[in-house]
Scaffold this active site. Structure first.
Site, PDB file in Angstrom:
ATOM      1  N   LYS A  99       0.730  -0.961  -0.576  1.00 48.51           N
ATOM      2  CA  LYS A  99       0.044  -0.198   0.090  1.00 48.51           C
ATOM      3  C   LYS A  99       0.648   1.139   0.169  1.00 48.51           C
ATOM      4  O   LYS A  99       1.966   1.332   0.734  1.00 48.51           O
ATOM      5  CB  LYS A  99      -0.970  -0.484   1.361  1.00 48.51           C
ATOM      6  CG  LYS A  99      -2.033  -1.275   1.542  1.00 48.51           C
ATOM      7  CD  LYS A  99      -3.025  -0.528   2.093  1.00 48.51           C
ATOM      8  CE  LYS A  99      -3.723  -1.814   3.007  1.00 48.51           C
ATOM      9  NZ  LYS A  99      -5.187  -1.888   1.331  1.00 48.51           N
TER      10      LYS A  99
ATOM     11  N   ARG B 189     -10.332 -11.599   1.464  1.00 48.95           N
ATOM     12  CA  ARG B 189     -10.954 -12.578   1.487  1.00 48.95           C
ATOM     13  C   ARG B 189     -10.453 -13.856   1.375  1.00 48.95           C
ATOM     14  O   ARG B 189     -11.167 -15.235   1.844  1.00 48.95           O
ATOM     15  CB  ARG B 189     -11.638 -12.403   0.249  1.00 48.95           C
ATOM     16  CG  ARG B 189     -10.021 -12.301  -1.489  1.00 48.95           C
ATOM     17  CD  ARG B 189     -10.790 -11.321  -2.705  1.00 48.95           C
ATOM     18  NE  ARG B 189     -11.184  -9.421  -1.816  1.00 48.95           N
ATOM     19  CZ  ARG B 189     -10.780  -8.759  -2.973  1.00 48.95           C
ATOM     20  NH1 ARG B 189     -10.991  -9.248  -4.154  1.00 48.95           N
ATOM     21  NH2 ARG B 189     -10.720  -7.722  -2.633  1.00 48.95           N
TER      22      ARG B 189
END
Ligand code: BES
Ligand code: MN
Ligand code: ZN
Length: 496
Positions: free
Chosen positions: A274, A348
């Site tokens: 990020k 996920r």
């Protein structure tokens, strides 16, 4: 632990000294007992002479002149009594706490103006919950006392007719408030303190409330073939954990309901790193797991008559020589293979194995998972609703209804075969990112591939668990979103 006010209920008349808060109706009408206070005339005069008209959530502080032992009378506007919802009572509690302005000791006369019904025990308990949640601060890493919160109303007595019944209702509500504050604490904790092992340890403390807690370490998860979860954890020196928390308050043969939480204790993005700006917020990427832990605390504290499983999947997502790469293909516990497109779509992956394991092991009535899953949900819904994705209309409606009552709101977005296609992979059964468009939906489609036919709902809480707007009952970065919502879901639909 945060300093929280001690709240007690009493049927006795409040002391006629110190700080007293009183309730006031729409047109400035006061309960008769207030008029009878030594300072009653001064208070009435102050109301008449001010802008204050008793509107909902408005307050007026009257400094009592010499001749009375009272210091301050704080008048709390209730607005139109007929309009008060359940959540209004929490808000009133929060407003009252703020108006006490740090008094170390205070009495609250929880009486409605002449003519209105006396305040009921549930309303009183909600009011007290609002007081306590509003008082929550996370400042125990501040070592200078002047930087610490000064608003620590230490002892608050609430005076009303039905004190005995209010005390009973408060026992339950206090459990729920405790669950919200536990969730807030977990989200607020820095990531060097709250790693997966430490989080699992804290979940283990739920044993004290009568929960069964099982902790899976990496070896146990390898044995279960949780390749998707373990792939995320590879880059971290902090080993992964999964905590399985059970509360057995229902009939022994009753199938449980299940809650599953994403617990990424820090999300750097991994190799798909990020950007630095705001990365510190990713200590809150375990907000789903925090809500599940807080919920289990709430249910166990109030001895909910239901069988409930809470599973939290705890990992840290770090870049490292041993971290997984874009292009890697991992095999999930379900046997389905996943091509890693973006290592930052890690939530996920972790949930895939947690949901699969939950379904297989417990065959629950339903599974609700909570996850700070996508930035895209902030684009779609901002901070005011969590995203709701589900394969079941009934469960969705129950969640939406609980959201309205608790004002922890959810908004349903679609899942469908056409969106599902977007995560088909060239090389494996699926890929872990469907690209930029419909990012929250494709994340939900991914999860849906791991829940079989079990009724399931996914709440994307990336916008609501942290950094959400400050309200009457939340002055903290971490909101504890989900605890009151799901406690309500269980209470309204799944208790004997
Ligand atoms: N933890 C983030 C999502 C997030 C963003 C939570 C902002 C809270 C606030 C999640 O793991 C993530 O990085 N998601 C990616 C998915 C993408 C790579 C497909 C995202 O939202 O950009
Ligand atoms: Mn991520
Ligand atoms: Zn994440």
């Amino acid at each position: 632990m945060p300093t929280i006010p001690q709240i007690s209920f009493s049927s006795a008349k409040p002391p006629k000294k110190g700080v007293v808060a009183v309730m006031c109706g729409q047109d400035g009408t006061l309960p008769e007992s207030v008029v009878e206070l030594a300072a009653g005339a001064a208070v009435q005069k102050a109301i008449a002479a001010s802008e204050f008209k008793g509107g909902f959530g408005k307050t007026l502080t009257v400094h009592v002149p010499e001749g009375s032992e009272l210091d301050r009378v704080i008048v709390i506007g209730m607005g139109n009594i007929a309009d008060l919802s359940e959540y209004s009572w929490l808000k009133l509690g929060g407003t009252t706490f703020a108006a006490l302005n740090g008094a170390a000791k205070a009495a609250i006369m929880l009486q409605q103006p002449e003519g209105a019904d006396p305040v009921g025990p549930e309303q009183a308990a909600d009011f007290a919950m609002g007081l306590q949640l509003a008082a929550y601060r996370f400042d125990h890493y501040k070592t200078k006392s002047d930087a610490k919160s000064k608003e620590k109303a230490a002892r608050i007595s609430v005076h009303l007719k039905s004190a005995t019944r209010a005390n009973k209702a408060w026992e339950n509500a206090q459990g729920v408030a405790g669950g919200v504050m536990l969730a807030r604490d977990l989200v607020n904790e820095p990531p060097n303190v709250l790693n997966p092992v430490e989080f699992a340890k804290r979940a283990g403390q739920l044993k004290k409330l009568g929960c069964d807690v099982e902790i899976l370490d990496e070896k146990a998860m390898e044995k279960l073939k949780m390749g998707a979860l373990l792939g995320v954890s590879r880059g971290s020196r902090n080993p992964a954990r999964m905590a399985i928390i059970q509360w057995k308050g229902g009939k022994p043969k009753d199938k449980p309901v299940a809650f599953v939480g994403k617990g990424v204790t820090f999300d750097t993005g991994g190799i798909s790193l990020k950007p630095p700006s705001g990365m510190e917020d990713m200590k809150g990427d375990m907000g789903g797991a925090a809500a599940v832990t807080g919920l289990m605390h709430a249910l166990a504290s109030r001895k909910a008559k239901a069988n409930v499983v809470g599973i939290i999947a705890l990992v840290e997502n770090m870049p490292d020589g041993d971290a997984q790469r874009p292009g890697d293909i991992v095999t999930s516990m379900s046997g389905q293979t996943i091509e890693i497109i973006n290592t930052d779509a890690e939530g996920r992956l972790v949930l895939a194995d947690a949901l699969w394991h939950c379904n297989k092991k417990f065959k629950p009535k339903f599974m609700v998972n909570l996850a700070t899953l996508t930035g895209a949900i902030l684009v779609a819904l901002g901070n005011h609703h969590a995203g709701l994705f589900s394969n079941d209309d009934e469960l969705s409606e129950q969640l939406s209804g609980a959201g309205e009552v608790t004002e922890e709101r959810v908004w349903r977005l679609p899942v469908s075969a056409t969106y599902d296609k977007l995560i088909d992979s060239k090389f494996a059964d699926m890929k872990n990112s469907g690209g930029r468009y419909a990012g929250s939906i494709t994340a939900a489609q991914f999860l849906k591939r791991f829940v079989g036919d079990t009724p399931w709902a996914h709440l994307d809480v990336a916008g609501t668990a942290m950094g959400s707007p400050q309200t009457e009952i939340n002055k903290s970065w971490a909101s504890g979103f989900g605890v009151r919502l799901l406690d309500r879901l269980v209470a309204d639909h799944y208790e004997d």
